[in-house]
Scaffold this active site. Structure first.
Site, PDB file in Angstrom:
ATOM      1  N   GLY A   6       8.945  -5.479   2.561  1.00 42.20           N
ATOM      2  CA  GLY A   6       8.756  -4.683   1.092  1.00 42.20           C
ATOM      3  C   GLY A   6      10.356  -5.026   0.325  1.00 42.20           C
ATOM      4  O   GLY A   6      11.085  -5.053   1.033  1.00 42.20           O
TER       5      GLY A   6
ATOM      6  N   ILE B  96       0.880  -1.144   0.042  1.00 35.74           N
ATOM      7  CA  ILE B  96       0.224  -0.212   0.192  1.00 35.74           C
ATOM      8  C   ILE B  96       0.654   1.055   0.023  1.00 35.74           C
ATOM      9  O   ILE B  96       0.480   2.316  -0.826  1.00 35.74           O
ATOM     10  CB  ILE B  96      -0.693   0.252   1.123  1.00 35.74           C
ATOM     11  CG1 ILE B  96      -1.833  -0.973   1.022  1.00 35.74           C
ATOM     12  CG2 ILE B  96      -1.902   1.774   1.252  1.00 35.74           C
ATOM     13  CD1 ILE B  96      -2.655  -1.562   2.067  1.00 35.74           C
TER      14      ILE B  96
ATOM     15  N   GLY C 202     -11.428 -18.243  15.493  1.00 33.58           N
ATOM     16  CA  GLY C 202     -11.559 -16.432  15.128  1.00 33.58           C
ATOM     17  C   GLY C 202     -12.272 -15.619  14.099  1.00 33.58           C
ATOM     18  O   GLY C 202     -11.743 -14.778  14.261  1.00 33.58           O
TER      19      GLY C 202
ATOM     20  N   TYR D 231      -3.389  -7.521  17.285  1.00 33.51           N
ATOM     21  CA  TYR D 231      -3.123  -6.737  15.620  1.00 33.51           C
ATOM     22  C   TYR D 231      -4.337  -5.944  16.034  1.00 33.51           C
ATOM     23  O   TYR D 231      -3.851  -4.823  16.169  1.00 33.51           O
ATOM     24  CB  TYR D 231      -3.005  -7.371  14.744  1.00 33.51           C
ATOM     25  CG  TYR D 231      -3.513  -6.007  13.248  1.00 33.51           C
ATOM     26  CD1 TYR D 231      -1.747  -5.813  12.760  1.00 33.51           C
ATOM     27  CD2 TYR D 231      -4.653  -6.750  13.325  1.00 33.51           C
ATOM     28  CE1 TYR D 231      -1.989  -5.004  11.823  1.00 33.51           C
ATOM     29  CE2 TYR D 231      -4.650  -6.094  11.543  1.00 33.51           C
ATOM     30  CZ  TYR D 231      -3.642  -5.498  11.059  1.00 33.51           C
ATOM     31  OH  TYR D 231      -3.166  -4.550  10.006  1.00 33.51           O
TER      32      TYR D 231
ATOM     33  N   LEU E 190      12.467  -2.569   4.431  1.00 34.13           N
ATOM     34  CA  LEU E 190      12.539  -4.187   4.007  1.00 34.13           C
ATOM     35  C   LEU E 190      12.722  -5.160   4.169  1.00 34.13           C
ATOM     36  O   LEU E 190      12.967  -6.012   3.666  1.00 34.13           O
ATOM     37  CB  LEU E 190      13.911  -3.700   2.714  1.00 34.13           C
ATOM     38  CG  LEU E 190      14.258  -2.476   2.425  1.00 34.13           C
ATOM     39  CD1 LEU E 190      15.345  -2.161   1.024  1.00 34.13           C
ATOM     40  CD2 LEU E 190      13.191  -1.721   1.671  1.00 34.13           C
TER      41      LEU E 190
ATOM     42  N   ASP F 244      11.294   3.299   5.172  1.00 35.87           N
ATOM     43  CA  ASP F 244      11.811   1.082   5.294  1.00 35.87           C
ATOM     44  C   ASP F 244      12.899   0.506   5.804  1.00 35.87           C
ATOM     45  O   ASP F 244      13.596   0.638   5.209  1.00 35.87           O
ATOM     46  CB  ASP F 244      10.597   1.020   3.600  1.00 35.87           C
ATOM     47  CG  ASP F 244       9.767  -0.425   3.584  1.00 35.87           C
ATOM     48  OD1 ASP F 244       8.964  -0.291   3.653  1.00 35.87           O
ATOM     49  OD2 ASP F 244      10.576  -1.262   4.321  1.00 35.87           O
TER      50      ASP F 244
END
Ligand code: NAD
Length: 311
Positions: A36, A12, A271, A141, A33, A31
């Site tokens: 990514g 994104i 879940g 999360y 990485l 970032d």
């Protein structure tokens, strides 16, 4: 405007960074990485390979002095958060707080935060889910994303750091890896390309499988553009508002890939929320945003990217 995008080498974040550059903004990507790819950082963006939890983050903010921080870097896997809640909170809560402190120190005006509508869906409120419905909190999360939204309110109140939190539905599109919060599309495409059947998680009352809200990456980028100058202090759902059973998604993926392979029935996973779809009225009112890309069109573009990246 100068905008720092964390996670800008990921799915994104790289598209959002590209969209900002296209609109003439100056973009800095941070970032580490871990997920990514360097080649996904758009040309024209400055790049720092850095963990948001490192002290280097403060140095970058001091040197670059962005007006906006768009925060997409995260531990993004729900199952991993269940296995390792400490890692999840370290990246998603402690890492974000470190970033927010740097933002306050170095004069950032606004943080745009990639939150989750899917993982924060309610089990008690009526569908489609509104932003004020009590979230189910089924995973660490979900807890960490929700906690950051509350911290953002506090930082706005106490330190004048403005924010917009975008609660994404299931985002799909080119560059998505099959390991995120919402990997159904790349998983189905990978299976179809390899000639493997896919699994349908279903129950007797939902024979076509659980339902989700799928939103195309281009629409998500438009929301991130609108979030630069809308009224601050907002938590906004960003989804299509369409409830799609996973079996229907699979059929649409097969159409887009022009390959028809069987779907094998499996029971519901523990879940997993059975139904999920977001009410995006607030984004329509405050961002003047609504999802525009029909699922078959978004899947066709994604399938074309999938074919070109595999060859
Ligand atoms: N994909 C979805 O449907 C979806 C839905 C809801 C929310 N989100 C959120 O959107 C954001 C982006 O998700 P994505 O699907 O593009 O995932 P992604 O893994 O493609 O992107 C995340 C990026 O962050 C980087 N990163 C991770 N930890 C880091 C750290 N400690 N320091 C610096 N960089 C770090 C990764 O290398 C990666 O490039 C995440 O915050 C995720 O929780 C995604």
């Amino acid at each position: 405007m100068k905008i720092l995008v964390t996670g800008g080498a990921g799915f994104i974040g790289s598209h959002v960074a590209e969209a900002y550059l296209r609109e003439g903004h100056e973009v800095v990507v941070v970032d580490d990485l871990s997920a990514g790819k360097r080649e996904q950082v758009p040309e024209g963006a400055a790049f720092y390979r850095l963990d948001i939890r490192s002290d280097g983050m403060d140095t970058v903010l001091e040197r670059e002095r962005p007006q906006v921080v768009n925060h997409h870097a995260a531990q993004k896997s729900v199952p991993r958060s269940v296995r390792d809640p400490l890692l999840d909170s370290d990246v998603n809560i402690a890492g974000t707080l470190k970033l927010l402190n740097g933002c306050v120190r170095h004069g950032v005006n606004r943080v745009i935060f990639a939150s989750t509508g899917g993982a924060l869906a309610s089990v008690t409120a009526a569908l489609p889910t509104r932003e004020d419905a009590p979230p189910a909190m089924l995973s660490p999360y979900a807890v960490s994303k929700y906690a950051v939204e509350q911290y953002l309110r506090l930082y706005r109140q106490n330190a004048g750091l403005d924010f917009v939190a975008l609660r994404y539905a299931n985002v799909y599109g080119p560059r998505q890896a099959p390991d995120g919060e919402c990997g159904a599309v790349p998983i189905f495409m990978g299976n179809a390309a390899a000639g493997r059947p896919s699994l349908l998680y279903s129950s007797p009352d939902m024979p076509n499988g659980m339902t989700r809200d799928y939103v195309y990456i281009r629409d998500v980028c438009r929301a991130n553009l609108a979030a630069l100058d809308c009224a601050g202090g907002q938590v906004l759902n960003i989804g299509s508002g369409r409830e799609v059973p996973i079996g229907e998604l699979y059929e649409a993926v097969c159409e887009a890939m022009e390959r028809h392979l069987p779907l094998v029935s499996a029971g519901m996973r523990a879940g997993d929320l059975k139904r999920s779809v977001l009410d995006c009225t607030r984004a329509a009112e405050l961002l003047h945003w609504r999802a525009e890309t029909p699922l078959p069109e978004g899947l066709k573009e994604t399938a074309a990217w999938f074919a070109s990246s595999a060859s």
